[in-house]
Design an enzyme around this catalytic site. Structure first.
Site, PDB file in Angstrom:
ATOM      1  N   ASP A  11      33.675   5.072  83.941  1.00  0.00           N
ATOM      2  CA  ASP A  11      34.667   6.057  84.378  1.00  0.00           C
ATOM      3  C   ASP A  11      34.021   7.451  84.450  1.00  0.00           C
ATOM      4  O   ASP A  11      34.443   8.361  83.745  1.00  0.00           O
ATOM      5  CB  ASP A  11      35.880   6.071  83.427  1.00  0.00           C
ATOM      6  CG  ASP A  11      35.508   6.474  82.004  1.00  0.00           C
ATOM      7  OD1 ASP A  11      34.321   6.324  81.617  1.00  0.00           O
ATOM      8  OD2 ASP A  11      36.394   6.964  81.274  1.00  0.00           O
ATOM      9  N   ASP A  16      28.765   8.773  81.270  1.00  0.00           N
ATOM     10  CA  ASP A  16      28.690   7.587  82.142  1.00  0.00           C
ATOM     11  C   ASP A  16      27.619   7.813  83.207  1.00  0.00           C
ATOM     12  O   ASP A  16      26.885   6.889  83.571  1.00  0.00           O
ATOM     13  CB  ASP A  16      30.015   7.357  82.874  1.00  0.00           C
ATOM     14  CG  ASP A  16      31.190   7.153  81.950  1.00  0.00           C
ATOM     15  OD1 ASP A  16      31.571   6.016  81.691  1.00  0.00           O
ATOM     16  OD2 ASP A  16      31.730   8.178  81.471  1.00  0.00           O
ATOM     17  N   ASN A  40      38.170   8.929  82.189  1.00  0.00           N
ATOM     18  CA  ASN A  40      37.933  10.363  82.001  1.00  0.00           C
ATOM     19  C   ASN A  40      38.706  11.203  83.018  1.00  0.00           C
ATOM     20  O   ASN A  40      39.096  12.327  82.751  1.00  0.00           O
ATOM     21  CB  ASN A  40      36.437  10.669  82.135  1.00  0.00           C
ATOM     22  CG  ASN A  40      35.660  10.238  80.908  1.00  0.00           C
ATOM     23  OD1 ASN A  40      36.133  10.394  79.774  1.00  0.00           O
ATOM     24  ND2 ASN A  40      34.486   9.684  81.107  1.00  0.00           N
ATOM     25  N   THR A 124      31.757   1.247  79.777  1.00  0.00           N
ATOM     26  CA  THR A 124      31.641   2.580  79.172  1.00  0.00           C
ATOM     27  C   THR A 124      32.899   3.399  79.469  1.00  0.00           C
ATOM     28  O   THR A 124      32.863   4.625  79.445  1.00  0.00           O
ATOM     29  CB  THR A 124      30.377   3.321  79.692  1.00  0.00           C
ATOM     30  OG1 THR A 124      30.488   3.479  81.108  1.00  0.00           O
ATOM     31  CG2 THR A 124      29.110   2.561  79.357  1.00  0.00           C
ATOM     32  N   PHE A 165      38.427   7.355  72.490  1.00  0.00           N
ATOM     33  CA  PHE A 165      39.036   7.478  73.811  1.00  0.00           C
ATOM     34  C   PHE A 165      39.105   6.159  74.582  1.00  0.00           C
ATOM     35  O   PHE A 165      40.167   5.775  75.093  1.00  0.00           O
ATOM     36  CB  PHE A 165      38.288   8.531  74.653  1.00  0.00           C
ATOM     37  CG  PHE A 165      38.860   8.683  76.028  1.00  0.00           C
ATOM     38  CD1 PHE A 165      39.979   9.474  76.247  1.00  0.00           C
ATOM     39  CD2 PHE A 165      38.315   8.002  77.113  1.00  0.00           C
ATOM     40  CE1 PHE A 165      40.541   9.591  77.510  1.00  0.00           C
ATOM     41  CE2 PHE A 165      38.863   8.115  78.380  1.00  0.00           C
ATOM     42  CZ  PHE A 165      39.976   8.916  78.579  1.00  0.00           C
ATOM     43  N   ASN A 166      37.961   5.461  74.747  1.00  0.00           N
ATOM     44  CA  ASN A 166      37.947   4.270  75.612  1.00  0.00           C
ATOM     45  C   ASN A 166      38.889   3.184  75.104  1.00  0.00           C
ATOM     46  O   ASN A 166      39.394   2.376  75.898  1.00  0.00           O
ATOM     47  CB  ASN A 166      36.532   3.690  75.736  1.00  0.00           C
ATOM     48  CG  ASN A 166      35.635   4.578  76.572  1.00  0.00           C
ATOM     49  OD1 ASN A 166      36.110   5.393  77.349  1.00  0.00           O
ATOM     50  ND2 ASN A 166      34.333   4.421  76.384  1.00  0.00           N
ATOM     51  N   GLN A 227      32.063  20.093  74.759  1.00  0.00           N
ATOM     52  CA  GLN A 227      32.012  19.411  73.455  1.00  0.00           C
ATOM     53  C   GLN A 227      32.039  20.450  72.334  1.00  0.00           C
ATOM     54  O   GLN A 227      32.642  20.238  71.293  1.00  0.00           O
ATOM     55  CB  GLN A 227      30.741  18.562  73.334  1.00  0.00           C
ATOM     56  CG  GLN A 227      30.760  17.305  74.179  1.00  0.00           C
ATOM     57  CD  GLN A 227      31.638  16.195  73.616  1.00  0.00           C
ATOM     58  OE1 GLN A 227      32.108  16.258  72.484  1.00  0.00           O
ATOM     59  NE2 GLN A 227      31.880  15.177  74.414  1.00  0.00           N
ATOM     60  N   HIS A 239      27.432   9.577  74.473  1.00  0.00           N
ATOM     61  CA  HIS A 239      27.936   8.250  74.081  1.00  0.00           C
ATOM     62  C   HIS A 239      27.422   7.097  74.958  1.00  0.00           C
ATOM     63  O   HIS A 239      26.798   6.155  74.473  1.00  0.00           O
ATOM     64  CB  HIS A 239      29.472   8.230  74.178  1.00  0.00           C
ATOM     65  CG  HIS A 239      30.165   9.335  73.466  1.00  0.00           C
ATOM     66  ND1 HIS A 239      30.315   9.373  72.098  1.00  0.00           N
ATOM     67  CD2 HIS A 239      30.805  10.445  73.926  1.00  0.00           C
ATOM     68  CE1 HIS A 239      31.004  10.449  71.756  1.00  0.00           C
ATOM     69  NE2 HIS A 239      31.308  11.119  72.836  1.00  0.00           N
ATOM     70  N   ASP A 240      27.781   7.127  76.230  1.00  0.00           N
ATOM     71  CA  ASP A 240      27.653   5.923  77.061  1.00  0.00           C
ATOM     72  C   ASP A 240      26.221   5.414  77.266  1.00  0.00           C
ATOM     73  O   ASP A 240      25.998   4.191  77.288  1.00  0.00           O
ATOM     74  CB  ASP A 240      28.328   6.162  78.427  1.00  0.00           C
ATOM     75  CG  ASP A 240      29.836   6.352  78.285  1.00  0.00           C
ATOM     76  OD1 ASP A 240      30.392   5.880  77.284  1.00  0.00           O
ATOM     77  OD2 ASP A 240      30.442   6.965  79.179  1.00  0.00           O
TER      78      ASP A 240
END
Ligand code: BDR
Ligand code: CA
Length: 314
Positions: A11, A16, A40, A124, A165-166, A227, A239-240
């Site tokens: 996303d 990502d 996102n 992701t 979130f995901n 962030q 993260h991803d």
């Protein structure tokens, strides 16, 4: 060397986008397709963003748009982090890379059914597309080699104290995927929050000086600023890409088998990945949960991945 075949369901999203960059050029990975989901940002934005990133890097990987929202709950987005486009920061040229006509869920089903059971599904974003594919065509389940996902946490969340979130963005979908019975590697906030993209990392990657590193720097300019505003981090957690780094070099993560169940019932803990790290429930493990990351190795993998695009300039 046999390549790891993957479908990347995402996303984009700044992190990502970096995952796409790493997956698209790694010699050990065969990226069969990028499938996109709302997360996102809206699906309209995320599918455009996936195409923009692949076009920027001259990557001929097809992009499929999937579900425009979660299975059950109301849609949420993360505009506070990723901006109004979902990929604020870089200035992209006019978009010419087409979107495939086939729906992402149908692409997943077709590709998995035709496979020899050797495809890893990397997610992701919210797990809506994969959950839909599993419900629509359960015969794909045995064809999934494994699922490697960025999502969840066995400590704190990033949307609520409990939920990441995901997972909270489509907790019912995550529940379906975690319950499918195939091997799962869960790359959660516990490790991705150690992959902090400090200014010196941005500077290090910027020195590479190719299209991919230029994009990385532009992406991180926005991502690290938001962030900091939202979470107070000095460097944004990337993260991803940890999922792809793990596929490139599994030693980058330390995994521990755990029974993982998604909380779909409670109010304040809705969307939590309940990870039974100590085996209280005496239930069989359902996932390998990442509990530690070799941060230095991770950044080396990112640097190597970005450097692969220098070949384009020679
Ligand atoms: C996850 O949420 C999204 O905002 C990021 O792209 C990442 O996939 C982190 O919680
Ligand atoms: Ca994401």
């Amino acid at each position: 060397m046999e390549k790891t075949k993957i479908i990347l369901d995402c996303d984009p999203g700044h992190d990502d986008a970096v995952a796409i960059l790493l997956a698209a050029r790694d010699p050990g990975i065969e990226l069969l397709g990028v499938t996109v989901v709302a997360g996102n940002q809206t699906l309209e934005n995320t599918q455009r963003n996936a195409r923009k990133v692949l076009q920027w890097c001259n990557c001929d990987v097809p992009v499929y748009a999937g579900c425009p929202g979660p299975l059950v709950r109301e849609k949420i987005i993360a505009a506070d982090i990723h901006g109004s486009t979902g990929l604020d920061g870089p200035v992209f040229p006019e978009l010419t890379k087409p979107l495939e006509n086939e729906h992402a869920v149908m692409f997943m089903i077709r590709t998995l059914l035709e496979s020899q059971g050797d495809i890893t599904v990397v997610t992701t974003g919210p797990m809506t597309n994969l959950a839909m594919a599993i419900r629509l065509e359960p015969r794909i389940i045995e064809k999934i080699r494994r699922i490697v996902l960025m999502g969840g946490s066995y400590t704190n969340g990033n949307v609520t104290p409990a939920a990441e979130f995901n997972i909270i963005a489509d907790a019912e979908a995550a529940h379906i995927c975690f319950g499918c019975g195939r091997p799962i590697v869960m790359v959660g906030l516990d490790v991705t929050r150690k992959a902090l993209c400090y200014p010196e990392i941005v500077e290090r990657m910027g020195k590479i000086g190719n299209r991919a590193s230029d994009l990385f720097v532009a992406l991180m300019g926005h991502f690290c600023r938001t962030q900091k505003e939202v979470f107070g981090w000095e460097g944004g957690p990337l993260h991803d890409p940890v999922t792809i780094a793990y596929l490139i070099d599994p030693s980058v993560l330390t995994l521990k088998p755990m029974n993982v169940q998604i909380d779909l019932r409670s109010t304040i803990s809705y969307g939590r990945t309940n990870c039974d790290a100590f085996g209280y429930l005496q239930l069989p493990p359902t996932a390998e949960v990442a509990v530690d990351i070799d941060v230095q190795r991770f950044w080396d993998i990112v640097e190597t991945g970005l450097r692969r695009y220098s070949e384009d300039d020679t």
